[in-house]
Scaffold this motif. Sequence first.
Motif, PDB file in Angstrom:
ATOM      1  N   PHE A 194       1.206  -1.783   0.225  1.00 22.37           N
ATOM      2  CA  PHE A 194      -0.102  -0.153   0.046  1.00 22.37           C
ATOM      3  C   PHE A 194       0.439   1.156   0.233  1.00 22.37           C
ATOM      4  O   PHE A 194       0.367   1.832  -0.532  1.00 22.37           O
ATOM      5  N   MET A 234      -6.262   6.455  -7.391  1.00 20.38           N
ATOM      6  CA  MET A 234      -7.073   5.097  -6.641  1.00 20.38           C
ATOM      7  C   MET A 234      -7.327   5.019  -5.459  1.00 20.38           C
ATOM      8  O   MET A 234      -7.037   5.534  -4.388  1.00 20.38           O
ATOM      9  N   ASN A 235      -8.657   4.226  -5.139  1.00 20.15           N
ATOM     10  CA  ASN A 235      -9.065   4.178  -4.144  1.00 20.15           C
ATOM     11  C   ASN A 235      -8.357   2.263  -3.713  1.00 20.15           C
ATOM     12  O   ASN A 235      -9.272   1.503  -4.442  1.00 20.15           O
ATOM     13  N   ILE A 236      -7.888   2.263  -2.540  1.00 18.54           N
ATOM     14  CA  ILE A 236      -8.041  -0.154  -2.813  1.00 18.54           C
ATOM     15  C   ILE A 236      -8.099  -0.179  -1.287  1.00 18.54           C
ATOM     16  O   ILE A 236      -7.782   0.852  -0.401  1.00 18.54           O
ATOM     17  N   SER A 237      -8.251  -1.278  -1.055  1.00 17.44           N
ATOM     18  CA  SER A 237      -8.830  -1.576   0.860  1.00 17.44           C
ATOM     19  C   SER A 237      -9.141  -3.254   0.529  1.00 17.44           C
ATOM     20  O   SER A 237      -8.689  -3.902  -0.634  1.00 17.44           O
ATOM     21  N   SER A 238      -8.023  -3.718   1.240  1.00 15.70           N
ATOM     22  CA  SER A 238      -7.992  -5.349   2.049  1.00 15.70           C
ATOM     23  C   SER A 238      -8.722  -5.774   3.268  1.00 15.70           C
ATOM     24  O   SER A 238      -8.832  -4.907   4.060  1.00 15.70           O
TER      25      SER A 238
END
Lengths: 341, 372
Positions: A194, A234-238
């Motif tokens: 990230f 971007m939007n990133i999520s785990s």
Amino acid sequence: MRFKASIQNISTFTKLTASLNSLGPLAWVKLSDDQVCFTIIPEQGTQVWAVLSIDTIFETYTVQSAANNVINLEVPLTSLNRALKSATNATSAQIRLTKKDNMPLLALTIVTASSSNSYSAFPTTSSGIDGGFGATPSEEFGANNRETIITQEIPVRVLAPDTVAGLHEPQCREPDVHIILPPLLQLKSVSDRFTKLALVGAKSGPGTVTSRTRLEMAANMHGCLKMAMKTDSMNISSVWTDLSNPELDPSQVAGGEIGISEHPSTRMKELGTADGRSEEGWATVRIDARDWGKVMSVGRLGGRVIACFCDEHALILYVYLPSDNGEDESVLTYYVSSYSA
Amino acid sequence: MDEEEERPVLTAVSSSARQLYLLLRCINFSDKVHVQITSSGLKFFVDEASVMEGSAFLDKSLFTTYTFHPPPLPVQEQNDSDSENELDPPDPNPVFQISLPSLLETLQILGLTDPNNNKPPWARDNPSSTAFSNNVLGMNNMCRISYTGFGAPLSIILTESTIRTTCDLTTYEPEFADEIPFDRQSLAFKTIMRGSWLSDAISELASTSPERLSLVAKMNKGKPFFALAASGDLGSASVAFNNNPTSSTRAPPPTHRGASPDADASTPANVLETFQLSDPDTPLRCTYKFALIQKAARAMSIATKVSVRTDIQGVLSLQFMIETEGAKVSFVDFRFVPLVEDDEGEGDTYLANDNEEDEDANGVDSATEDES
């Protein structure tokens, strides 16, 4: 004022000092009859309050002082860690508090069996190149049992009881969510990725390079942990699912059973879902990604980690070190504060 | 307007994010990539200052599921704007830009989190592995790409055991840069060779950090001759590819497919599989910026074959055939605009010298000369 102990678990001690060192250069070490405390309070970032049972790292431990047999020291972690590294292959190591020219120091005495000494480079039988010397050295001295003694001295500062009297663990309200984290090394590899993404985003963005990357960590009472990050591109999520939320022990909560029924986490249980897709029931904190990477370095100790989320307020990690007897576990407490944005 | 159409424009599922990563990495020389969604696959193209462009096509066969519903034409939107006339026959295939480095990083997240990956299979400790665990069922490492419609992000969802990563890549308006025109009908030169040979040649030439790369093709005493010549401040160097002359004295290049050294010129042992010159009597020479050609290096190194073509205007097209898992074939294309030649004299000397030197040379031959 006397302190003397032999170190029984050199590798644990080394890993511990290494991961503490990533958060701050100086540690307040409090030695007392039944426990050893390491405390790191950096100017900015995460505080660590570690309470170790004596036998986590030491054995044959003696501490004596005029102040209730408590000794407070300020220890430079880099030097301590470097000294411990030279003890990696030691057969035994001892640490004691001593004085040299009126300077207090911790003397680390390391004994290594010199099976790796220079003689073993030659054949130990009396044939071959050293046949001319008659008896081989090993026969004469028992070379395989030779010992090397290294003493490392780490200058420290003795802290008066008054100096440390004002230091207290941060106070925090009851957490909204508590959850057992997945293996820290796994968590770290994702958060590192990230951070890298944030750098990529910053590079392509116009001008403004955000040096501080904020990670959004969230958890619910249904076994879900979420790590998220937003950049321009971007939007990133785990989302981790199937983690466990340990039950509270009524004897440990103020108010017993009633205390639990009024506990914030009981309320949070009614919100959210186990697949992590619901918007509700999350306790969220925003933390500095670089700071988080440093905290994650404790993963090398391989303990169980319980994270307590106080929504929008703080994240507290309890890292339980594995111990042999299963009782009086050693615990490292990390206080990570949340940024408002 | 999205509410009118419930079906997402694109839903594609791939069981191998790595495959997609390997292909897209070939065109990783820009911050933004254009994506075009068509019924036959996803086209990714990047452009550098309109003098170079690269594109990778992810055929729908690379995905286990590929559903494309052409979006309803945004009638309302277009009528309001003044571009109504320009877009008269609207393109039903949506085009947008996304951040390429972000996309590549995201595709790499998979597999990272498995600490067992670095160990050999027998050393892996996976207590949770049962007959129904994800990795046994092949459910691991699923990559789902979806796009709901104009203005929506391109979502990539990666699933790995109990971790689900969702990445919403912001979509940007396309820039509508015109493609570099390449006239397939009037080719000046075409050859097909192994990708690794071109890759070796370029990396060899790169050692002198040249500025320009010239492509020379001619018929040399009835035999095809193809050379790459690089020149810059530090000197010049060239790599020549010759098809086996019948009077072969030296062994042909080391890496061909097991053919014997004395195989005749018509066998696949030929360095140049195909060799076509529109005008065999005139040597062809086109010059390009070396740094741009080098950006295709990643594609060269993993390509099985490369087709090198120039049209009569000198535009260079490199088409790489890349074999991915399961023997599927994908193509990555590059196009380069030639440099205008202003140093004719130098070029002529090069050709003259080489005529002598390469008389008896065959296979891959490299010569370095100093410009003092």
